[in-house]
Motif scaffolding. Sequence first.
Motif, PDB file in Angstrom:
ATOM      1  N   PHE A   1      35.722  45.981  45.418  1.00 35.80           N
ATOM      2  CA  PHE A   1      34.715  46.926  44.950  1.00 35.80           C
ATOM      3  C   PHE A   1      34.153  46.449  43.617  1.00 35.80           C
ATOM      4  O   PHE A   1      34.872  45.879  42.797  1.00 35.80           O
ATOM      5  N   ASP A   2      32.881  46.728  43.384  1.00 30.30           N
ATOM      6  CA  ASP A   2      32.293  46.593  42.049  1.00 30.30           C
ATOM      7  C   ASP A   2      31.995  47.998  41.525  1.00 30.30           C
ATOM      8  O   ASP A   2      31.309  48.783  42.185  1.00 30.30           O
ATOM      9  N   PHE A   3      32.548  48.289  40.340  1.00 24.09           N
ATOM     10  CA  PHE A   3      32.396  49.606  39.727  1.00 24.09           C
ATOM     11  C   PHE A   3      31.844  49.473  38.312  1.00 24.09           C
ATOM     12  O   PHE A   3      32.146  48.511  37.598  1.00 24.09           O
ATOM     13  N   ILE A   4      31.050  50.465  37.906  1.00 30.56           N
ATOM     14  CA  ILE A   4      30.676  50.657  36.508  1.00 30.56           C
ATOM     15  C   ILE A   4      31.695  51.599  35.876  1.00 30.56           C
ATOM     16  O   ILE A   4      31.989  52.664  36.422  1.00 30.56           O
TER      17      ILE A   4
ATOM     18  N   ALA B   1      33.409  43.280  51.113  1.00 31.04           N
ATOM     19  CA  ALA B   1      34.614  43.363  51.935  1.00 31.04           C
ATOM     20  C   ALA B   1      34.628  42.366  53.090  1.00 31.04           C
ATOM     21  O   ALA B   1      35.551  42.379  53.893  1.00 31.04           O
ATOM     22  N   ASP B   2      33.638  41.488  53.168  1.00 35.28           N
ATOM     23  CA  ASP B   2      33.607  40.476  54.225  1.00 35.28           C
ATOM     24  C   ASP B   2      33.967  39.107  53.667  1.00 35.28           C
ATOM     25  O   ASP B   2      34.898  38.456  54.151  1.00 35.28           O
ATOM     26  N   THR B   3      33.268  38.675  52.620  1.00 34.57           N
ATOM     27  CA  THR B   3      33.517  37.348  52.040  1.00 34.57           C
ATOM     28  C   THR B   3      33.638  37.447  50.519  1.00 34.57           C
ATOM     29  O   THR B   3      32.935  36.739  49.786  1.00 34.57           O
ATOM     30  N   PRO B   4      34.511  38.309  50.008  1.00 44.68           N
ATOM     31  CA  PRO B   4      34.571  38.445  48.544  1.00 44.68           C
ATOM     32  C   PRO B   4      35.161  37.208  47.880  1.00 44.68           C
ATOM     33  O   PRO B   4      36.163  36.649  48.339  1.00 44.68           O
ATOM     34  N   THR B   5      34.520  36.760  46.812  1.00 42.28           N
ATOM     35  CA  THR B   5      35.060  35.681  45.992  1.00 42.28           C
ATOM     36  C   THR B   5      35.393  36.258  44.611  1.00 42.28           C
ATOM     37  O   THR B   5      35.355  37.454  44.406  1.00 42.28           O
ATOM     38  N   GLY B   6      35.721  35.385  43.671  1.00 42.90           N
ATOM     39  CA  GLY B   6      36.231  35.853  42.392  1.00 42.90           C
ATOM     40  C   GLY B   6      37.731  36.046  42.447  1.00 42.90           C
ATOM     41  O   GLY B   6      38.323  36.685  41.572  1.00 42.90           O
TER      42      GLY B   6
ATOM     43  N   LEU C   1      33.591  46.121  36.729  1.00 42.51           N
ATOM     44  CA  LEU C   1      34.967  45.993  37.186  1.00 42.51           C
ATOM     45  C   LEU C   1      34.993  45.620  38.665  1.00 42.51           C
ATOM     46  O   LEU C   1      34.404  46.313  39.496  1.00 42.51           O
ATOM     47  N   GLY C   2      35.681  44.544  38.981  1.00 41.65           N
ATOM     48  CA  GLY C   2      35.927  44.169  40.371  1.00 41.65           C
ATOM     49  C   GLY C   2      37.314  44.643  40.760  1.00 41.65           C
ATOM     50  O   GLY C   2      38.311  44.084  40.304  1.00 41.65           O
ATOM     51  N   LEU C   3      37.393  45.699  41.571  1.00 43.10           N
ATOM     52  CA  LEU C   3      38.678  46.293  41.942  1.00 43.10           C
ATOM     53  C   LEU C   3      39.067  45.802  43.336  1.00 43.10           C
ATOM     54  O   LEU C   3      38.396  46.094  44.326  1.00 43.10           O
TER      55      LEU C   3
ATOM     56  N   SER D   1      44.838  49.624  46.129  1.00 47.77           N
ATOM     57  CA  SER D   1      44.248  48.983  44.958  1.00 47.77           C
ATOM     58  C   SER D   1      45.310  48.122  44.281  1.00 47.77           C
ATOM     59  O   SER D   1      46.366  48.616  43.895  1.00 47.77           O
ATOM     60  N   VAL D   2      45.028  46.806  44.154  1.00 53.21           N
ATOM     61  CA  VAL D   2      46.081  45.875  43.727  1.00 53.21           C
ATOM     62  C   VAL D   2      45.721  45.057  42.480  1.00 53.21           C
ATOM     63  O   VAL D   2      46.555  44.290  42.000  1.00 53.21           O
ATOM     64  N   GLY D   3      44.524  45.208  41.937  1.00 56.74           N
ATOM     65  CA  GLY D   3      44.202  44.421  40.753  1.00 56.74           C
ATOM     66  C   GLY D   3      42.746  44.540  40.364  1.00 56.74           C
ATOM     67  O   GLY D   3      41.930  45.134  41.086  1.00 56.74           O
ATOM     68  N   CYS D   4      42.433  43.957  39.209  1.00 62.89           N
ATOM     69  CA  CYS D   4      41.091  44.071  38.643  1.00 62.89           C
ATOM     70  C   CYS D   4      40.655  42.734  38.064  1.00 62.89           C
ATOM     71  O   CYS D   4      41.429  42.059  37.377  1.00 62.89           O
ATOM     72  N   GLY D   5      39.430  42.358  38.341  1.00 64.19           N
ATOM     73  CA  GLY D   5      38.792  41.212  37.698  1.00 64.19           C
ATOM     74  C   GLY D   5      37.496  41.681  37.072  1.00 64.19           C
ATOM     75  O   GLY D   5      36.719  42.410  37.709  1.00 64.19           O
ATOM     76  N   ILE D   6      37.233  41.299  35.834  1.00 63.22           N
ATOM     77  CA  ILE D   6      36.068  41.812  35.101  1.00 63.22           C
ATOM     78  C   ILE D   6      35.070  40.689  34.855  1.00 63.22           C
ATOM     79  O   ILE D   6      35.417  39.642  34.303  1.00 63.22           O
ATOM     80  N   ARG D   7      33.836  40.924  35.299  1.00 63.43           N
ATOM     81  CA  ARG D   7      32.731  40.019  34.992  1.00 63.43           C
ATOM     82  C   ARG D   7      31.774  40.729  34.049  1.00 63.43           C
ATOM     83  O   ARG D   7      31.520  41.918  34.207  1.00 63.43           O
ATOM     84  N   GLU D   8      31.255  39.999  33.094  1.00 64.32           N
ATOM     85  CA  GLU D   8      30.299  40.604  32.166  1.00 64.32           C
ATOM     86  C   GLU D   8      29.055  39.730  32.067  1.00 64.32           C
ATOM     87  O   GLU D   8      29.105  38.508  32.251  1.00 64.32           O
TER      88      GLU D   8
END
Length: 401
Positions: free
Chosen positions: A104-107, A122-127, A351-353, A360-367
């Motif tokens: 997921f991408d969240f604000i 949810a098909d080909t997520p990278t990051g 936030l990439g959840l 929900s297993v983790g978070c990656g943040i892009r800015e």
Amino acid sequence: MKRLAVAPRPDWKQKIEEQGLVFSTTTMPDGRKIEYWNESAYYEFTMDEVETLEKTAEDMHLMCLEAAKFLATGAMGGIGIGQQALELAAESLQAGDMDIYGRFDFIYDGAGGPAKMLEYNADTPTGLIEASVAQWFWLQDVFPEKDQWNGIHEALIRQWKKLQYRTGMSTLHVAHSEAEESGEDWMTAAYMRDVASQGGWTTIGINMSDIGWDPNLNRFVDLDNFMISTMFKLYPWELMMKEPFGHRLLQRAHNPRWVEPAWKMLLSNKALLAALWHLYPGHENLLPAYLNDPGPLTEWVAKPLHGREGDNIRIHAPGIEIDQPGKYGREGWCFQQYQQLPDFDGNHPVLGLWVVDGESVGCGIRESDGPVTDYFCRFVPNTIDAPAPNLAPATSNGAAL
């Protein structure tokens, strides 16, 4: 949530490349080089924030499954994939085909308000490598006494074990498109081979263009004419359906077990946003969204249904008129309420959840520097304002290599 400055490790570049993040450096048209990985700062969450956001992602995942069922009926039209693809997705959904992961991408601004969903990849997520591996090793080097919102690696291994147990299969082909030149897809596929291997699978790498069809077996085969029984593919379903072999995908009895499964094409389609708003109007974690036109919206972001990496995004809001270039849009558009990204001294995080098996297993943040999170964004690691757990995650050193 706070953004805090920190000194980068002197050998950070060598370390992230050893861990599989070989695609950090981007050369701009004018010759300048910019880095995707940025460890001169980090975001810190409280444990309460993490627990709240985890529940939000898990609730949203369940809502997305309901929205996928709604889209599969054709109630919102062909959503850029057509009737046959809709029927295939519906069959896959009805069959309960197992999936592995999504992002997921969240604000979220850390100021107390609810997080707002932007989309679901949810098909080909990278990051994945940076969120699962590189930021965990950063934590061990810089803040070994702290916790991190990151159980992605272990969750992926558990899910691959679960898939093997349920299917009885043991051989997994892992495919990506060699047309992607940055190395991200290749390394993501390599990392997925690593976690699948740790989950008990024997893995075989293959390019998408090297997948063949054996008319005698009536099955997809690899370069050694070995029948493909289970396939992880880092290639979008909507493109697969348009390939010369696309009509073969409609014959489920003669297909591999695809991971991600066909129903995922409903979750990665931006029409999902309009379906969610139709089913759950006014939900605190959703932004109003409509297919084909802005409807009642006066400030909006227009997203192509199959768009990626910010391509072809259009923004219409006070003081902002953006029309990003790209190759998408002919498949149709979703218009979503414009929501300003948080501003941390000119840095705008998303936030990439990560979700595995509905958890929900983790978070990656892009800015980014501006309102669109595109190819030139930066990945920034995270910590939790809590002590490290007693047992360190079972992340393999150099997992993606």
